[in-house]
Write an enzyme that holds these catalytic residues in place. Structure first.
Site, PDB file in Angstrom:
ATOM      1  N   LEU B  14      -1.215  -0.185   2.822  1.00 54.59           N
ATOM      2  CA  LEU B  14      -1.240   0.732   1.677  1.00 54.59           C
ATOM      3  C   LEU B  14      -2.662   1.268   1.538  1.00 54.59           C
ATOM      4  CD1 LEU B  14       0.461   1.931  -0.538  1.00 54.59           C
ATOM      5  CD2 LEU B  14       0.183  -0.122  -1.870  1.00 54.59           C
ATOM      6  N   HIS B  15      -3.078   2.132   2.466  1.00 51.67           N
ATOM      7  CA  HIS B  15      -4.449   2.630   2.421  1.00 51.67           C
ATOM      8  C   HIS B  15      -4.564   3.838   1.484  1.00 51.67           C
ATOM      9  CE1 HIS B  15      -3.801   5.762   5.726  1.00 51.67           C
ATOM     10  NE2 HIS B  15      -2.654   5.203   5.489  1.00 51.67           N
ATOM     11  N   ALA B  16      -5.767   4.394   1.401  1.00 55.16           N
ATOM     12  CA  ALA B  16      -6.055   5.366   0.343  1.00 55.16           C
ATOM     13  C   ALA B  16      -5.030   6.485   0.222  1.00 55.16           C
ATOM     14  CB  ALA B  16      -7.443   5.954   0.564  1.00 55.16           C
ATOM     15  N   ALA B  19      -1.689   5.372  -1.042  1.00 46.85           N
ATOM     16  CA  ALA B  19      -1.940   4.868  -2.393  1.00 46.85           C
ATOM     17  C   ALA B  19      -2.053   6.053  -3.355  1.00 46.85           C
ATOM     18  CB  ALA B  19      -3.211   4.026  -2.431  1.00 46.85           C
TER      19      ALA B  19
END
Lengths: 544, 85
Positions: B14-16, B19
């Site tokens: 769940l990276h930037a 997200a």
């Protein structure tokens, strides 16, 4: 000449002047305020302005570097709206009765340390985003606007670190390379360098007195040379020229069909060894993946990859290629290339040892896990499976029995899957000799010319003393290719080549004359092979 | 209250970027949206909180919606996870 070594994160050579990037030193003063509501109002206006600027930066980046590079500004907009961030600013303004600049700076510090505390490399790199939006807010609040140097000269930008809002304001046509002291392979400078396809190095601090000095950046080796010698400059200029001709080729050949002059369409695919190469394959206009080596999933770890892990990788690859074909070769590991957890015995002659399909057939647990993951991923795209090192029909029978087993298991458990097209590598003389029979059992052949030459000529390619006996275009091997293609076509299946010979444009005509349907080469070779295919008239080739 | 559990298959976790998309998606609903991973939980409408969960590929997350439009939110967030993560 001064040499600095860091970590290259984007290959390529740049020759030009160093431009030291000076960040405006923002010192934020803490000021007591009497009217917190008025200060909050000031902050709201600054926040609105910041959102507006980020939208403008997004639009600018979208045009310059595309959606992937621009996405960061969209994320920054979301960050600017983060409830925790805003609560913290408001809380500091009201409880400490201080100015908005100070509240923003203090909030920024807290968030940065929170992200650094995660200990997660990716999240730690995100602290740069917090700093960037905070600096933007402070800049707007203090009215100190950025002074982006815009020289009319091409330059190598050297900086401590570059924030996305800074890099996007640079005139991209003037930037030759990036050299930063901080940053990581996940940082925005890295992403930007990749998108712009210019060399980038991290972990190098260029001394202040080197501003405007002539320099060379070599992204592949991670080296920066200040005041380079003439010799080095000449050498690098040569590399640069080669790179330039490759780019011209790209422009000329990208999007074109791999069609011979007399109208035969050749499948021109890429060989790749991990998911990162996927980008390279697409950049170089591969029409599919002809050989996806699945070994990387198994190497560099302590235990076997699970079905779920493998499925995630295969899913990413097939989806990444859209509806283009992806041929995944099942595990090709042996005593010469293995991970400890396989517990393989040391062998005198690993090339002829317990490897590839032999290992999979003796360790069906490993084989079945991979096949299940592959068959599941096949339901999501255009995936084919290829078995390596086949030498007999008995092996074929055993493979088919295991395939049947996993199909029954998946059906029984109600797990969605699709039986993919299956083919084999032809890389042993044995497989060549029985290729008429093998062709009736599979949907395609891919000839692995490196191993086939090694086994046919009984020459170990790792042994330099044998080089004088090794012929790249050995007649024995070429005749084998001819026979394999003939047998494939008799059975109505296609035959391709995924070894070194496929990328050798001095032999392309011969291979096409044999009727080879597919060539799978490393991504960087695709476009020159395409050019050769488009210049070939199969009907007019006279083989000696 | 509605909840569902999802197993992250995106190799970056769940990276930037996802997200950011998730926060935007969750923000469309009035109900509260909570994201749980292991023993940590976060308000899915707040990006730094979501990111600091450090959700990785292979992790399972539970999404809990609570409020008037919890059904709608759960359905479309489930679709969001399947499509993006």
């Amino acid at each position: 000449m001064l040499t600095f070594e860091g970590k290259g994160i984007q290959a390529g050579v740049a020759i030009g002047k160093i431009k030291l990037w000076q960040k405006d030193a923002q010192t934020v003063k803490r000021r007591h305020i009497d009217d917190a509501d008025a200060e909050m109002h000031r902050f709201s206006l600054a926040k609105e302005e910041a959102a507006k600027r980020l939208s403008a930066l997004y639009d600018k980046a979208l045009v310059e570097v595309g959606a992937d590079g621009a996405a960061i500004f969209d994320i920054h907009r979301v960050m600017l709206d983060d409830g925790d961030y805003l609560d913290s600013v408001e809380n500091i303004i009201r409880s400490e009765e201080v100015n908005a600049e100070y509240a923003v700076a203090a909030t920024s510090e807290n968030f940065v340390s929170m992200l650094l505390e995660t200990g997660d490399e990716y999240m730690m790199a995100r602290s740069a985003d917090v700093k960037d939006i905070s600096e933007l807010l402070i800049k707007i609040l203090t009215g100190a606007d950025s002074s982006i140097v815009d020289d009319n000269e091409l330059m190598i930008i050297a900086a401590e670190d570059l924030a996305p809002s800074e890099t996007v304001q640079l005139d991209k046509s003037k930037v030759l390379a990036f050299v930063t002291e901080k940053g990581s392979a996940n940082s925005h400078t890295a992403i930007l360098a990749r998108t712009m396809n210019i060399p980038a190095i991290i972990g190098v601090k260029i001394p202040d007195d080197c501003d405007n000095a002539p320099a060379i950046v070599d992204g592949a080796s991670g080296k920066v040379y200040i005041n380079p010698t003439d010799e080095l400059r000449e050498e690098m200029e040569k590399i640069l020229a080669e790179e330039k001709s490759r780019r011209l080729l790209l422009e000329e050949m990208k999007g074109k069909d791999s069609l011979t002059l007399d109208g035969k369409k050749i499948k021109l695919y890429a060989n790749i060894g991990n998911t990162k190469d996927l980008v390279l394959a697409l950049q170089n206009d591969a029409e599919g993946i002809g050989l996806f080596r699945s070994e990387f999933i198994y190497l560099g770890r302590d235990s076997l990859p699970t079905e779920a892990e493998q499925f995630a990788v295969y899913k990413k690859v097939v989806q990444g290629m859209g509806d283009k074909k992806v041929i995944i070769r099942t595990l090709d590991i042996g005593a010469d290339k293995q991970a400890d957890y396989f517990n393989l015995c040391r062998e005198e002659n690993p090339a002829m040892g317990l490897r590839a399909i032999r290992l999979c057939l003796t360790r069906p647990d490993i084989f079945k896990t991979q096949l299940r993951a592959l068959f599941r991923a096949a339901a999501l795209g255009n995936l084919s499976v290829m078995y390596p090192m086949i030498t007999s029909m008995a092996e074929v029978k055993r493979i088919k029995a295991i395939v049947k087993e996993i199909e029954e298991e998946l059906t029984r458990d109600g797990i969605p899957y699709k039986t993919p097209e299956q083919g084999i590598m032809i890389e042993t003389p044995a497989a060549v000799m029985i290729s008429d029979k093998l062709a009736k059992e599979f949907s395609f052949f891919s000839i692995g010319t490196n191993d086939l030459a090694q086994y046919t000529l009984a020459i170990d390619r790792q042994n330099p003393c044998l080089d004088e006996f090794f012929e790249f275009h050995s007649e024995a091997v070429l005749r084998m290719i001819e026979l394999v293609v003939k047998n494939a076509h008799k059975a109505g299946i296609w035959a391709g080549i995924c070894g070194e010979l496929a990328a050798d444009t001095t032999i392309t005509e011969t291979l096409l004359k044999y009727g080879v349907d597919e060539l799978s080469v490393s991504p960087s070779r695709i476009l020159s092979v395409r050019k050769k295919i488009r210049e070939t008239d199969i009907g007019n080739i006279n083989l000696k | 209250m509605k909840e569902f559990t999802y197993n992250i298959t995106d190799e970056n976790g769940l990276h930037a970027r996802p997200a950011g998309l998730l926060v935007k998606e969750a923000g469309k609903y009035n109900c509260s949206v909570t994201l749980k991973s292991g023993d940590k939980s976060a308000d899915a409408k707040r990006i730094f909180a979501v990111m600091s969960l450090s959700v990785k590929c292979g992790d399972s997350v539970t999404v809990i919606t609570e409020g008037a439009d919890e059904d709608n939110a759960a359905t479309s967030l489930k679709a969001f996870f399947e499509e993006n993560l």
